[in-house]
Design an enzyme around this catalytic site. Sequence first.
Site, PDB file in Angstrom:
ATOM      1  N   ASN A 211       0.848  -1.201   0.000  1.00  0.00           N
ATOM      2  CA  ASN A 211       0.000   0.000   0.000  1.00  0.00           C
ATOM      3  C   ASN A 211       0.881   1.248   0.000  1.00  0.00           C
ATOM      4  OD1 ASN A 211       0.608   0.753   2.803  1.00  0.00           O
ATOM      5  ND2 ASN A 211      -0.449  -1.161   3.264  1.00  0.00           N
ATOM      6  N   LYS A 290       9.249 -16.421 -11.184  1.00  0.00           N
ATOM      7  CA  LYS A 290       8.360 -15.360 -11.667  1.00  0.00           C
ATOM      8  C   LYS A 290       7.162 -15.977 -12.404  1.00  0.00           C
ATOM      9  CE  LYS A 290       8.256 -11.252 -14.506  1.00  0.00           C
ATOM     10  NZ  LYS A 290       8.917 -10.486 -15.552  1.00  0.00           N
ATOM     11  N   PRO A 308      -2.511 -12.257  10.231  1.00  0.00           N
ATOM     12  CA  PRO A 308      -2.875 -11.981  11.626  1.00  0.00           C
ATOM     13  C   PRO A 308      -3.111 -10.489  11.835  1.00  0.00           C
ATOM     14  CG  PRO A 308      -0.525 -12.464  11.420  1.00  0.00           C
ATOM     15  CD  PRO A 308      -1.139 -12.729  10.080  1.00  0.00           C
ATOM     16  N   PHE A 327      -4.254   2.897  15.111  1.00  0.00           N
ATOM     17  CA  PHE A 327      -4.601   3.960  14.176  1.00  0.00           C
ATOM     18  C   PHE A 327      -5.753   3.476  13.305  1.00  0.00           C
ATOM     19  CE2 PHE A 327      -1.696   7.619  13.963  1.00  0.00           C
ATOM     20  CZ  PHE A 327      -0.809   7.254  14.962  1.00  0.00           C
ATOM     21  N   LYS A 345     -11.112  -4.462  18.447  1.00  0.00           N
ATOM     22  CA  LYS A 345      -9.723  -4.892  18.643  1.00  0.00           C
ATOM     23  C   LYS A 345      -9.292  -4.767  20.093  1.00  0.00           C
ATOM     24  CE  LYS A 345      -8.399  -3.621  13.936  1.00  0.00           C
ATOM     25  NZ  LYS A 345      -7.249  -3.760  13.026  1.00  0.00           N
TER      26      LYS A 345
HETATM   27  O1  C5P Z   1      -6.419  -1.982   8.856  1.00  0.00           O
HETATM   28  P1  C5P Z   1      -7.206  -1.464  10.053  1.00  0.00           P
HETATM   29  O2  C5P Z   1      -8.025  -0.272   9.764  1.00  0.00           O
HETATM   30  O3  C5P Z   1      -7.940  -2.575  10.757  1.00  0.00           O
HETATM   31  O4  C5P Z   1      -6.069  -0.945  11.052  1.00  0.00           O
HETATM   32  C1  C5P Z   1      -6.392  -0.454  12.332  1.00  0.00           C
HETATM   33  C2  C5P Z   1      -5.211  -0.656  13.263  1.00  0.00           C
HETATM   34  O5  C5P Z   1      -4.878  -2.043  13.313  1.00  0.00           O
HETATM   35  C3  C5P Z   1      -3.937   0.058  12.908  1.00  0.00           C
HETATM   36  O6  C5P Z   1      -3.360   0.490  14.130  1.00  0.00           O
HETATM   37  C4  C5P Z   1      -3.056  -1.027  12.270  1.00  0.00           C
HETATM   38  O7  C5P Z   1      -1.674  -0.784  12.483  1.00  0.00           O
HETATM   39  C5  C5P Z   1      -3.506  -2.265  13.020  1.00  0.00           C
HETATM   40  N1  C5P Z   1      -3.426  -3.510  12.247  1.00  0.00           N
HETATM   41  C6  C5P Z   1      -2.582  -4.515  12.650  1.00  0.00           C
HETATM   42  N2  C5P Z   1      -2.549  -5.716  11.963  1.00  0.00           N
HETATM   43  C7  C5P Z   1      -3.349  -5.910  10.897  1.00  0.00           C
HETATM   44  C8  C5P Z   1      -4.222  -4.886  10.467  1.00  0.00           C
HETATM   45  C9  C5P Z   1      -4.235  -3.687  11.162  1.00  0.00           C
HETATM   46  O8  C5P Z   1      -1.839  -4.329  13.615  1.00  0.00           O
HETATM   47  N3  C5P Z   1      -3.314  -7.057  10.241  1.00  0.00           N
END
Ligand code: C5P
Length: 405
Positions: A211, A290, A308, A327, A345
């Site tokens: 990304n 590839k 995860p 975030f 979360k």
């Molecule tokens: O992608 P998402 O909006 O769910 O991200 C929210 C938070 O979760 C962010 O702090 C991101 O760093 C964390 N995150 C993570 N592992 C993931 C997806 C997101 O730690 N697989």
Amino acid sequence: MPSLADKRILLGVTGGIAAYKSADLVRRLQDRGATVRVVMTAGAREFVKPLTFQALSGNPVHTDLLDPAAEAAMGHIELAKWADVILIAPASASVMARLAAGMADDLLSTLCLASEAPLVLAPAMNQAMWRHPATQANAQTLQSRGATLLGPDAGSQACGDVGPGRMLEPLDIVDGLINTIAPEQVLKGKKVAITAGPTREALDPVRYLSNHSSGKMGFAIAAAAARAGAEVTLIAGPVRLETPAGVNRVDVVSTEDMHKAAEDAADDSDLFIAAAAVVDFRPAVVANQKIKKEDGSDSDVLQLVKNPDIVAAIAGRTSKRPFVVGFAAETEKVAEHARGKLARKNLDMIIANDVSNPEGGFNSDRNQVILIDDNGEQLLPAALKTELATQLIGLIAARAFPSAE
Ligand code: C5P
């Protein structure tokens, strides 16, 4: 209590219209307890008279390198040794170029070369001059040698242009200077783990899913936490950023690598901040060679498996659980979606930002966020990510470790 008490500040003023604001800056520095001596370049003296700075600082203004009378009073080497910090505001494109090149062709550049004190610059120039690759390269060179840049801010300019290049307001410069040389030690003795940047999931030896995350926000938070006295482990995905001073960096590529490094660091952390833009899915199979166009049909679809959720795993711990901050990068219903993530979360706090807003987001130097926890919401208006990071660390520390206040 004044936070610059007993600090000796050598204020360099260079040629730019923002020099008039430096007169007020002298006063604001003195308000915080600093002693100020002013050095003016020839360009600065075209905008403001030395007498103004002499009257405000209570000290003679230094202008010439080869003036026998000035050298007899306080020689340039003596002046370089006197300073606890050299602050250049406004810092013109020209002084940045001369300092980056290591020139000693006037008093100010010579003092910078002769001094071991920290160097802090508040750039001010036309937006095209600031954006020019030469100025950007000079800014990076100076930063890589340890100089701190405060600003510039963006907005309307004296020349009529609109864009980045405005000098920060004097009070913001004072705050930035305090953060650089005498920050409040709100995280003293605390261990902090931070994830930053994107992750990258290989499809084959040459391709990957990822990304647009630049890592700037996470790196700024790591720098601010270190300045606030924390022992910081920064778990960084692939980004092009310098490691902030005093930060222990662990480089990772994939989400699984980031997860492992984060779990290891969290075992020993008081605070975990997840600023990474983690790739949520990875290819079910990584091809050894590839992948060829000819190998598949048009209807072949990539098989993905879920990665995860790193921050959820750490927030779900029943033992060795740090205070956990996440975030949320959103494009609509920002606070509502972020609040959902806070609960789902099991986070202690979430920092939400609208990535569709041109005032912030992935590659920008600026951001505007809403800080959300069980106590409510707090909007932090648009600011440079570096300044926002300092504010966030102050607010997070106050919530995570209230007794330390
Ligand atoms: O992608 P998402 O909006 O769910 O991200 C929210 C938070 O979760 C962010 O702090 C991101 O760093 C964390 N995150 C993570 N592992 C993931 C997806 C997101 O730690 N697989």
